[in-house]
Design a protein around this motif. Structure first.
Motif, PDB file in Angstrom:
ATOM      1  N   LEU A  61       0.854  -1.190   0.000  1.00  0.00           N
ATOM      2  CA  LEU A  61       0.000   0.000   0.000  1.00  0.00           C
ATOM      3  C   LEU A  61       0.888   1.238   0.000  1.00  0.00           C
ATOM      4  O   LEU A  61       1.807   1.349   0.827  1.00  0.00           O
ATOM      5  N   ARG A  62       0.638   2.126  -0.924  1.00  0.00           N
ATOM      6  CA  ARG A  62       1.397   3.383  -1.023  1.00  0.00           C
ATOM      7  C   ARG A  62       0.437   4.520  -0.720  1.00  0.00           C
ATOM      8  O   ARG A  62      -0.574   4.669  -1.426  1.00  0.00           O
ATOM      9  N   GLY A  86       4.191   1.531   3.807  1.00  0.00           N
ATOM     10  CA  GLY A  86       5.651   1.618   3.760  1.00  0.00           C
ATOM     11  C   GLY A  86       6.164   2.762   2.902  1.00  0.00           C
ATOM     12  O   GLY A  86       7.362   3.063   2.906  1.00  0.00           O
ATOM     13  N   THR A  87       5.255   3.386   2.141  1.00  0.00           N
ATOM     14  CA  THR A  87       5.698   4.371   1.145  1.00  0.00           C
ATOM     15  C   THR A  87       4.753   5.555   1.102  1.00  0.00           C
ATOM     16  O   THR A  87       3.535   5.383   1.212  1.00  0.00           O
ATOM     17  N   LEU A  88       5.311   6.735   0.910  1.00  0.00           N
ATOM     18  CA  LEU A  88       4.522   7.929   0.629  1.00  0.00           C
ATOM     19  C   LEU A  88       4.821   8.351  -0.814  1.00  0.00           C
ATOM     20  O   LEU A  88       5.995   8.485  -1.192  1.00  0.00           O
ATOM     21  N   VAL A  89       3.763   8.526  -1.604  1.00  0.00           N
ATOM     22  CA  VAL A  89       3.931   8.987  -2.991  1.00  0.00           C
ATOM     23  C   VAL A  89       3.513  10.450  -3.046  1.00  0.00           C
ATOM     24  O   VAL A  89       2.368  10.781  -2.707  1.00  0.00           O
ATOM     25  N   LEU A  90       4.432  11.312  -3.431  1.00  0.00           N
ATOM     26  CA  LEU A  90       4.132  12.742  -3.534  1.00  0.00           C
ATOM     27  C   LEU A  90       3.939  13.079  -5.001  1.00  0.00           C
ATOM     28  O   LEU A  90       4.879  12.955  -5.801  1.00  0.00           O
ATOM     29  N   GLN A  91       2.722  13.487  -5.353  1.00  0.00           N
ATOM     30  CA  GLN A  91       2.456  13.795  -6.762  1.00  0.00           C
ATOM     31  C   GLN A  91       1.913  15.208  -6.904  1.00  0.00           C
ATOM     32  O   GLN A  91       1.228  15.723  -6.016  1.00  0.00           O
ATOM     33  N   THR A 148       4.220  -5.763   4.060  1.00  0.00           N
ATOM     34  CA  THR A 148       4.927  -5.109   5.161  1.00  0.00           C
ATOM     35  C   THR A 148       6.230  -4.528   4.603  1.00  0.00           C
ATOM     36  O   THR A 148       6.716  -4.965   3.560  1.00  0.00           O
ATOM     37  N   GLY A 149       6.785  -3.557   5.325  1.00  0.00           N
ATOM     38  CA  GLY A 149       8.065  -2.968   4.899  1.00  0.00           C
ATOM     39  C   GLY A 149       7.881  -2.019   3.722  1.00  0.00           C
ATOM     40  O   GLY A 149       6.765  -1.635   3.379  1.00  0.00           O
TER      41      GLY A 149
END
Ligand code: SAM
Length: 357
Positions: free
Chosen positions: A38-39, A87-92, A337-338
């Motif tokens: 999941l981002r 585990g991730t942030l997407v900046l758009q 995870t991660g």
């Protein structure tokens, strides 16, 4: 190879398509496993200096109210991503030259210092030295769709900025890779003028570029764009024009999985928009292994209108979490995870994108 891909894109026989779905799902399980990463997506600015013929954020769309989130607001979204276990942030954003390279670098540094998140940027075509500064600040991944491999169609869809030469997204993807980013690209499916042959060449290019992430989604018409006027943006002859459909998107996801087995491939928001009931699930069953829940605050989210009708997806951040876990369970999958780096990237570099702070 191109001929075979065209045959698959034109395939209508349901038993042959079933065999494609099965092959893609087997490849997905074998190479990237059952985890669905999941981002958290933050659409932090809708200003755009470009005039892309397909996109509602284009600078000439003057009725659109523009916004830029503050760094503190974005950090709050990052904290929510951590709380949700992403585990991730997407900046758009649009291609917003009002967000300076230094501001973005400082933002990335803060996120990396204050959270364990991997950071993906999707800010359009920026100068190599800006991309290098963001990488040095700790950005892990970059998404830049080449949109179509047909140069003539691309030039029609994506005019250069006034007084500037035409840009080359393929060259920029190579630069991103040299800078050590985990690199993602993709195309829209069914854009007027896109033929089956074009789409087959797009798939082949995913493989040639050895992409780590591949994002594809159906083209959705925005009424305030030049593509809304067929006289200005003609379709290919009906027998050649790719349809912008759920089925065609699933075919492209499945073929991308077979051509680039170790890439991360999202079931995209655009797919879930044309098919709110089952688009995301179908994508996950036909090769995809990533979902990007939207963390943009509601007030801004309505203004990030690249195409209309995003409303059905407003569940994704809060209420949608339980539903998502149930849905994944039904599919025999589980929340990843991660950081969820692409196995392709890990194999190429022998490491995660950047060491954890
Ligand atoms: N400005 C950055 C860029 O151009 O890469 C990121 C933002 S841009 C809005 C993200 C993606 O939205 C584009 O790469 C394009 O594929 C997709 N997009 C834009 N307009 C669309 C439309 N009408 N239908 C489907 N996808 C669209």
């Amino acid at each position: 190879m191109i001929g075979q891909l065209v045959d698959w894109l034109r395939e209508a026989d349901s038993s042959r398509l079933d065999s494609l779905w099965q092959q893609a799902d087997r490849a997905r399980r074998r190479h990237v496993g059952d985890q669905v990463h999941l981002r958290g997506l933050v659409e932090f600015a809708n200003y755009c200096g470009r005039a892309c013929a397909y996109c509602g954020l284009r600078r000439d769309h003057q009725e659109l109210v523009r916004y830029r989130m503050t760094a503190d607001e974005i950090l709050q979204c990052a904290e929510r991503a951590v709380a949700y276990g992403y585990g991730t942030l997407v900046l758009q954003s649009g291609e917003d030259f009002g967000t300076s390279a230094a501001w973005v670098a400082a933002l990335v540094r803060r996120i990396k210092q204050q959270t364990p998140l991997a950071v993906t940027l999707s800010l359009g075509e920026r100068r190599p030295e800006e991309l290098a500064a963001w990488r040095a600040a700790g950005a892990d991944r970059y998404l830049l769709r080449f949109e179509t491999s047909n140069r003539e169609l691309y030039a029609r869809l994506h005019p250069p900025r006034a007084g500037e030469p035409a840009t080359d997204r393929i060259a920029l993807l190579r630069t991103l890779r040299q800078l050590g980013y985990e690199v993602g690209s993709g195309v829209m499916i069914g854009i007027p003028g896109q033929t089956f042959d074009d789409l087959a060449r797009d798939l082949r290019l995913f493989q040639e570029l050895d992409l780590d992430m591949i994002g594809v989604g159906p083209y959705l018409l925005h009424p305030a764009t030049p593509l809304a006027d067929p006289a200005r943006s003609p379709a290919a002859p009906p027998s050649d024009q790719v349809p912008s459909s759920e089925l065609m998107t699933c075919k492209v996801i499945a073929l991308a999985r077979l051509l680039c087995p170790r890439a991360n491939i999202p079931a995209t928001t655009a797919l879930a928009t044309i098919s709110p009931d089952r688009g995301r699930e179908l994508g996950l069953q036909r090769g995809a292994n990533v979902i990007m829940p939207n963390l943009t605050p509601d007030t801004y989210r309505a203004l990030y209108a690249i195409y209309p009708e995003k409303e059905p997806l407003r569940e994704t951040a809060d209420a949608g979490r339980a539903g998502l876990a149930d849905c994944l369970h039904r599919l025999g999958r589980r929340i990843g995870t991660g950081r969820g780096d692409a196995p392709n990237f890990v194999a190429r570099t022998g490491q995660a994108a950047t060491p954890q702070p």
